[in-house]
Design an enzyme around this catalytic site. Sequence first.
Site, short mmCIF file in Angstrom:
data_model
loop_
_atom_site.label_atom_id
_atom_site.label_comp_id
_atom_site.label_asym_id
_atom_site.label_seq_id
_atom_site.Cartn_x
_atom_site.Cartn_y
_atom_site.Cartn_z
N HIS A 151 8.31 -26.45 1.51
CA HIS A 151 7.62 -27.65 0.75
C HIS A 151 6.56 -26.95 0.04
O HIS A 151 5.48 -27.79 -0.08
CB HIS A 151 7.00 -28.79 1.79
CG HIS A 151 8.23 -28.92 2.88
ND1 HIS A 151 8.90 -29.97 2.39
CD2 HIS A 151 8.79 -28.48 3.98
CE1 HIS A 151 9.87 -30.26 3.39
NE2 HIS A 151 10.03 -29.23 4.19
N GLU A 194 0.96 -1.08 0.04
CA GLU A 194 -0.03 0.03 -0.10
C GLU A 194 0.82 1.27 -0.04
O GLU A 194 0.34 2.35 -0.50
CB GLU A 194 -0.82 -0.10 1.28
CG GLU A 194 -2.27 0.71 0.92
CD GLU A 194 -3.36 0.47 2.03
OE1 GLU A 194 -3.08 -0.69 2.57
OE2 GLU A 194 -4.11 1.55 2.27
N LYS A 231 -13.02 2.54 -1.60
CA LYS A 231 -13.76 2.80 -0.69
C LYS A 231 -15.10 3.70 -1.23
O LYS A 231 -16.05 3.49 -0.68
CB LYS A 231 -13.18 3.53 0.65
CG LYS A 231 -12.13 2.64 1.18
CD LYS A 231 -11.56 3.43 2.69
CE LYS A 231 -10.66 2.80 3.20
NZ LYS A 231 -10.29 3.41 4.54
O1 PA5 Z 1 -2.99 1.69 5.68
C1 PA5 Z 1 -3.97 2.20 5.51
O2 PA5 Z 1 -4.27 3.50 5.69
C2 PA5 Z 1 -5.20 1.44 5.09
O3 PA5 Z 1 -5.04 0.10 5.13
C3 PA5 Z 1 -6.30 1.55 6.40
O4 PA5 Z 1 -5.78 1.13 7.68
C4 PA5 Z 1 -7.78 0.78 6.22
O5 PA5 Z 1 -8.00 1.08 4.65
C5 PA5 Z 1 -8.67 1.09 6.95
O6 PA5 Z 1 -8.66 2.60 7.46
P1 PA5 Z 1 -9.35 2.97 8.49
O7 PA5 Z 1 -8.49 3.00 9.65
O8 PA5 Z 1 -9.56 4.52 8.33
O9 PA5 Z 1 -10.90 2.31 8.82
#
Ligand code: PA5
Length: 454
Positions: free
Chosen positions: A315, A286, A429
Amino acid sequence: MINLDERYSLEAHVADGGLAVPSSGASTDLRQRLAAGLQRLQGDRQQPDSMLGWIDQPTRTLDALADHQAVLRQAFPDVTDVVVLGIGGSALGMLAVHDAFKQHHETKPQLHVVDNVDPDVIQPLMDGLDPRHTVVNVVSKSGTTAETMAAYMLFEAWLHRHLGAEKGDRHIVVTTDPEAGILRPMAQSRGLITFDIPPSVGGRYSVLTPVGVVPSILMGYDVQGMAEGAASVNEDVAALGVDSLPARLALTHEMLRPLGLNMVVMMPYSSRLRRLSDWFVQLWAESLGKRLDRNGGIVHAGTTPIPASGTTDQHAQVQLFNEGPNDKWTVFIKLAEAAHHVVLPEPNDSLQDLAYLGGHRLQDLMNAEQLATAAALANNGRPSVTLTIERLTPATFGALLQTFMWQTALVGELMGIDAFDQPGVEMGKRYTYALMGRPGFESVRDELGLDGDA
Ligand code: PA5
């Protein structure tokens, strides 16, 4: 605290491949670019809008720890189950912490992390819990993510149904941004116990904020140890700069990338670190998978992280790593000592073919397997590095977390991208909100081009 062995990344050991020099011998240009990136991160870390709050978070956590503990211990003296509702960065860090310490701690509560909206998980979980002794910790930085909000709606209704609204509310802990989102005003208006996720810390960098700290306290895990271990990495980075461990890992990545190695395998040789691999995968993917560079140019940057687990994957995936496309390098993690000292017995007469194992520590077998895998990969032209920790403790675990956060951020600097946003995730989202009819997202629905299919 963490030892780096680069032997199997070097051409002296890697057949027809590898690097001519270790990371400490990286080109002047690369070291200068890394030094500039490091300087930017260090210089901007105090800026509230920099998204670099994770750097100083270990110290902030140490400062706030006693207060957090007092609030939680007073509110929840008698807990059997802790339910964390969160997804992505709001779940994976705590899952990694739990995986590392669950079997090695005299702890009463059970942890349940709900990081999916799967009815076949949520309904049986609610059916099996005793609401009188359950804490529900909803975790969302944005305070709006649909999956987490849906899970929260269900668990809030479940608490209220069983305990009544007023008493049910006393079983809820909200962890969210101090201002943004839906959760904060809701929590304020009802006087719920609430912890702040600092605005300058993004989800995947938030494990040492209340995101991971609150459930860790409820579970009885050693937050102080983790935070101190993480803080020690900051000290190393400050003292050693481009020669610190995270910087050397970032350099290795950048030196191997031009050789066509665009995948990173994270392979701990400890079952307790399996979830650390999952956390790393999210952090890396990410942060570094980006369409645009910092100047707005289209780059489609990124290298692909692959979770693996030693010895199990010897394995399974290791066949691919050894003989498939030569496009991966591996980061091994090994423990010099396990928590348990287990020695293999001498075999009886009918098992004499296994005499070679008798008398060895099980951990010696684990580490021989790791060395064998690194050597086999190298013989097939596939580089790796090995990180060794003496033991898996809260401090070494915290140090691993902070090391990988630094490494990721530094690779982002070298790639010239923003390692702290996630436009691709945000797009998904927004599309979900539009599909589910959230007011304000009507025009987003048109972007989907579904022509009434959904
Ligand atoms: O790293 C990130 O920003 C994302 O993976 C968020 O943690 C994830 O989308 C969840 O978002 P939030 O904590 O706003 O619900």
